[in-house]
Design a protein around this motif. Sequence first.
Motif, mmCIF file in Angstrom:
data_model
loop_
_atom_site.group_PDB
_atom_site.id
_atom_site.type_symbol
_atom_site.label_atom_id
_atom_site.label_comp_id
_atom_site.label_asym_id
_atom_site.label_seq_id
_atom_site.Cartn_x
_atom_site.Cartn_y
_atom_site.Cartn_z
ATOM 1 N N PHE A 467 0.845 -1.195 0.000
ATOM 2 C CA PHE A 467 0.000 0.000 0.000
ATOM 3 C C PHE A 467 0.882 1.247 0.000
ATOM 4 C CE2 PHE A 467 -2.470 -3.281 2.147
ATOM 5 C CZ PHE A 467 -3.659 -3.250 1.421
ATOM 6 N N ARG A 470 -2.575 4.662 3.151
ATOM 7 C CA ARG A 470 -3.713 3.914 3.683
ATOM 8 C C ARG A 470 -4.363 4.697 4.817
ATOM 9 N NH1 ARG A 470 -2.822 -2.293 5.267
ATOM 10 N NH2 ARG A 470 -1.458 -1.364 6.848
ATOM 11 N N LEU A 500 -4.251 -8.249 -0.822
ATOM 12 C CA LEU A 500 -4.661 -7.026 -1.512
ATOM 13 C C LEU A 500 -3.477 -6.081 -1.585
ATOM 14 C CD1 LEU A 500 -6.944 -5.193 -2.668
ATOM 15 C CD2 LEU A 500 -7.269 -4.357 -0.348
ATOM 16 N N THR A 501 -3.348 -5.415 -2.701
ATOM 17 C CA THR A 501 -2.406 -4.318 -2.800
ATOM 18 C C THR A 501 -3.173 -3.103 -3.279
ATOM 19 O OG1 THR A 501 -1.814 -4.903 -5.068
ATOM 20 C CG2 THR A 501 -0.450 -5.816 -3.312
ATOM 21 N N GLY A 502 -2.751 -1.927 -2.866
ATOM 22 C CA GLY A 502 -3.462 -0.721 -3.252
ATOM 23 C C GLY A 502 -2.563 0.490 -3.252
ATOM 24 N N GLU A 505 -5.648 3.642 -0.300
ATOM 25 C CA GLU A 505 -6.786 2.898 0.252
ATOM 26 C C GLU A 505 -7.372 3.652 1.424
ATOM 27 O OE1 GLU A 505 -7.162 -1.655 1.113
ATOM 28 O OE2 GLU A 505 -6.541 -0.653 2.965
ATOM 29 N N MET A 539 0.260 0.915 -10.774
ATOM 30 C CA MET A 539 0.258 -0.460 -10.271
ATOM 31 C C MET A 539 1.113 -1.296 -11.218
ATOM 32 S SD MET A 539 -1.723 0.189 -7.738
ATOM 33 C CE MET A 539 -1.968 -1.453 -7.084
ATOM 34 N N GLY A 543 -3.884 -5.095 -8.844
ATOM 35 C CA GLY A 543 -4.271 -4.590 -7.541
ATOM 36 C C GLY A 543 -5.296 -3.493 -7.707
ATOM 37 N N VAL A 544 -5.514 -2.690 -6.670
ATOM 38 C CA VAL A 544 -6.491 -1.597 -6.684
ATOM 39 C C VAL A 544 -5.744 -0.278 -6.599
ATOM 40 C CG1 VAL A 544 -8.517 -0.606 -5.583
ATOM 41 C CG2 VAL A 544 -8.187 -3.076 -5.558
ATOM 42 N N LEU A 547 -8.937 2.915 -3.576
ATOM 43 C CA LEU A 547 -10.089 2.266 -2.961
ATOM 44 C C LEU A 547 -10.700 3.221 -1.944
ATOM 45 C CD1 LEU A 547 -11.906 -0.196 -2.321
ATOM 46 C CD2 LEU A 547 -10.160 -0.914 -0.669
ATOM 47 N N SER A 574 -12.007 2.057 -7.082
ATOM 48 C CA SER A 574 -13.137 1.298 -6.569
ATOM 49 C C SER A 574 -13.772 2.050 -5.416
ATOM 50 C CB SER A 574 -12.695 -0.096 -6.099
ATOM 51 O OG SER A 574 -13.790 -0.855 -5.661
#
Length: 914
Positions: A467, A470, A500-502, A505, A539, A543-544, A547, A574
């Motif tokens: 991340f 976050r 999960l990677t972001g 987030e 990315m 991943g996201v 978020l 997302s």
Amino acid sequence: MKSGNPPAAEEECAIVTIDMPSTQFDICDFTFTVVIGIFHEFSTARSFTVEFTCPDYFFNYLDNGALQNVSYSHSGDFTTVTGTVVSDPNGAVFPSVHTITLNRNASWAGLLKNFTVKVFDPQCTETLQAEENFNLTTTTFVDLRPFPITSLAQLVADGIIVFPSGPGAANVLPDLLIADELVIDIPAQIEGDGNILRDITLMPGARIRIATNQATGSTTPNLFVKEANIHTCPGTELAEGIVVDPQNTSGAPLTKLQMQNSIVADCRFGINAMPNSSLSLSDNNFTNNYIGLNFDMGSNLGRVRIDALDGNIFSTAGALKEPYPGMPETVESRGFCGIRLNGYRDFNVFGVTTFSSLANGIVAYNSTGSIGNMTFTDMNSADQTPAYPFEGHGIRLAGKGPSYWFNINEFWTNMTFNNCKTGILAQSYALNVENVTMTNLDVGIDVAYSPKRDIIIDGNTITARKFGIRSGLNEPLHYSSVIRNNEVTITTGLTSANGLTGGIEMNEAGLGYTPLPGQTVPQPAATDGWEVDGNTVTMSVGGVGVLYRNGFSGSIDANTVSNLAQPGVYKGISAEGAMFSGLTANTVTQAAASLGTSTAIQSSGGFANTYQCNCVDNTDIGLLFRDLAEFTDAVRGNSFNDHCTGLQIDPGAYIGEQSHRGNLWDLDAVTGSCLGGRNFSSPTLSPFFVNGTANAALNPAVFPSSGWFENEPGTTFDDCAACSFPFPLPPRIMESDLPTKLDEALATDKLYPDLFEDEMNWKGAFRLYRKILRQPAIETYATEFGDFVDAHENLSTGKLAYIAEERAKLFSLSAVEDSLLEDYRLEWRAKIAQLSTMDSLRQAGASVNQGQYEDAVDESEEAQNDYGEYWDDLAQDRQTQIQSLLTLNAAVSVSPSRSNAHWKEATRCTRRGL
């Protein structure tokens, strides 16, 4: 008379050798050995007497079994140790060799003559078999072990420590071996000569304490250290370190500890500075300490006067020593942290500081400060079974209460993080992080549990594995909060190991903005939700990118999100369960070589959000809607370029009608099995009406081919150009007090989902009841809405909807309360800036008026107390409201359905986010 053999007495005399491997003793040579070799022709074992004689009591025998029948005697200025050894001609080794170890109890100046070793054979005619005299020498130091005195003034008065004499001579200390404590109660210096460091050696648990009050005279005790090595001996436990007592309140202010170009190693606390003490530290190396600098102000906010903190290194090289007996902490092979703060007010430090190979860099509890020009490298765990409560943080901040903040870096300073588990973790903190560079981390910046605080994360460059930035349970935020202009690169993708990677987030609690009197909907611009603006997120392998989960009144605007390779799942942006939020003018794409399982923008649930002016390209799905939502006329001006499916509405998803919203499709990309749009839910509850005349790319092929994607004349939203975003950005679509078609369907039980019918209908009723609570006019619009309210008022849908809306009011203040709180905050921040400026000037070597400085300290403390006390009063009122909601929540009877349980649990978890 003669015989074939010589007389017995002559036959039994021995050949004896006496040797000392070393007669030169360093400060840490506490033991030394004497090796005695014995050869004789007697056929049985023979007992020999050994004597060790030395002026004064400088040694004693170390009992390891080599010497038997040990006794001590004293004669005049001499001490003798006597014992016996046995030489056995039938032993495994013969001639026999006896290595006898002695303890050095004290040191002596330079040369100690007449250390005598004698070996006797009582059965021989001439009993003395051998004798050797040794001259023992030591390095020049003062061994304080024999002396119970701890006062430097008394040690000087008794002649144990002698200062240099002559004109201009200073109170310069020699090399020292400190057994327990040395109290600096008069001014003193520890200073090397530039080539050789002054050697100050501490026994396990020993410390140097710079006292508050003077022993004699009127000068405040202080210590100047330059080119010194303060350490322990090899193989021993940690020492306590250096303790700096508070500044004496009488007399002129004086820096109690000044240290330059020195080493402090092997200590529990390299320096432990008490509240109201003072120090100046430049170009020192703090290595292999449990904590390098400890600033524990206790339960009350205090501070230390720091005249300089520049050029210092905090590190672990090798491994830490074991704790000394009675030390309360356990240790790992790495130091716990370089600098620890507890209850520290205004830690304003901008000198160059380096942290390397530690478990953590800076750890701060309930403290405030502004810092810059720091480097953090290799903050990680080293032991398989960690002994510390947490590890791997460059900077870790944790607070209880409202009035804790940290400014990390400024536009004119540097801050770098490399090879850490987490760069910066802040919990219950206001935080400003600007222009830092982070590489090779698991998580870059992690902020949690900080509602109503200003959190600014701006202009940072972050390369992380999991991340980049976050957030957890931070909303509602102070309106200045923003995640802006950051460059985030994530190097790993979704795997079974990392989950999960972001890039960015945000996991929030859904606590949001409550309208002011006369305002029926949240303001169109983000006032207390996250503003995520102008970030570039890359990315590397899925991943996201961004978020936003359970957010309220957030703005995700003008961000660029891309993916370089596609191993599995990629979601550009997302939004999950977000409310009254907007996604505007974002560019989301990935490498065109492989579309894979990828979505540019995904929306799951939520209500009253706006998706506008976004440019999405090179993904499998451009814009994906999942779950029940209400976005009537709020999906507009988006450009769907190279996709297999430009727009998709999943089974069970309902987003409301979109009438002439000006979305654009690139028909060239819609070929073969790819389509402009797919609607797997109810076409009548999520229709798109498009103006084919205004948009030459329409109509693309869709599924189903009719009933939801209709080309008809009409006006078209045109505030967005194709992938070009004029500013200011268009306002969001907000809730109306008129019901929508989806509202009507929910009120009249016309929602017939194919999947999870009971759950979907419960969620629909819950959402509609919440909306009517916000928009009471809907209840009177038609009889079906009034009937709906009556039917659900005493059901779990209505009760939990009421609790959910009341949760959003927990942070609402009256206009007077809000104004007062902001006034207190601004006053405090102004005093912070004033004091920080003075600290910066002082550390840069500028002269600062001491009286003005002390006034600034007092004013900052007073302003902070005023802000904290007012916040505490508001928090107490909020606690009463929370308890009332928890009581209501406990009384709600719910079915086992997933949604019922989710909303009840969400209310129970509200307390954690506060």
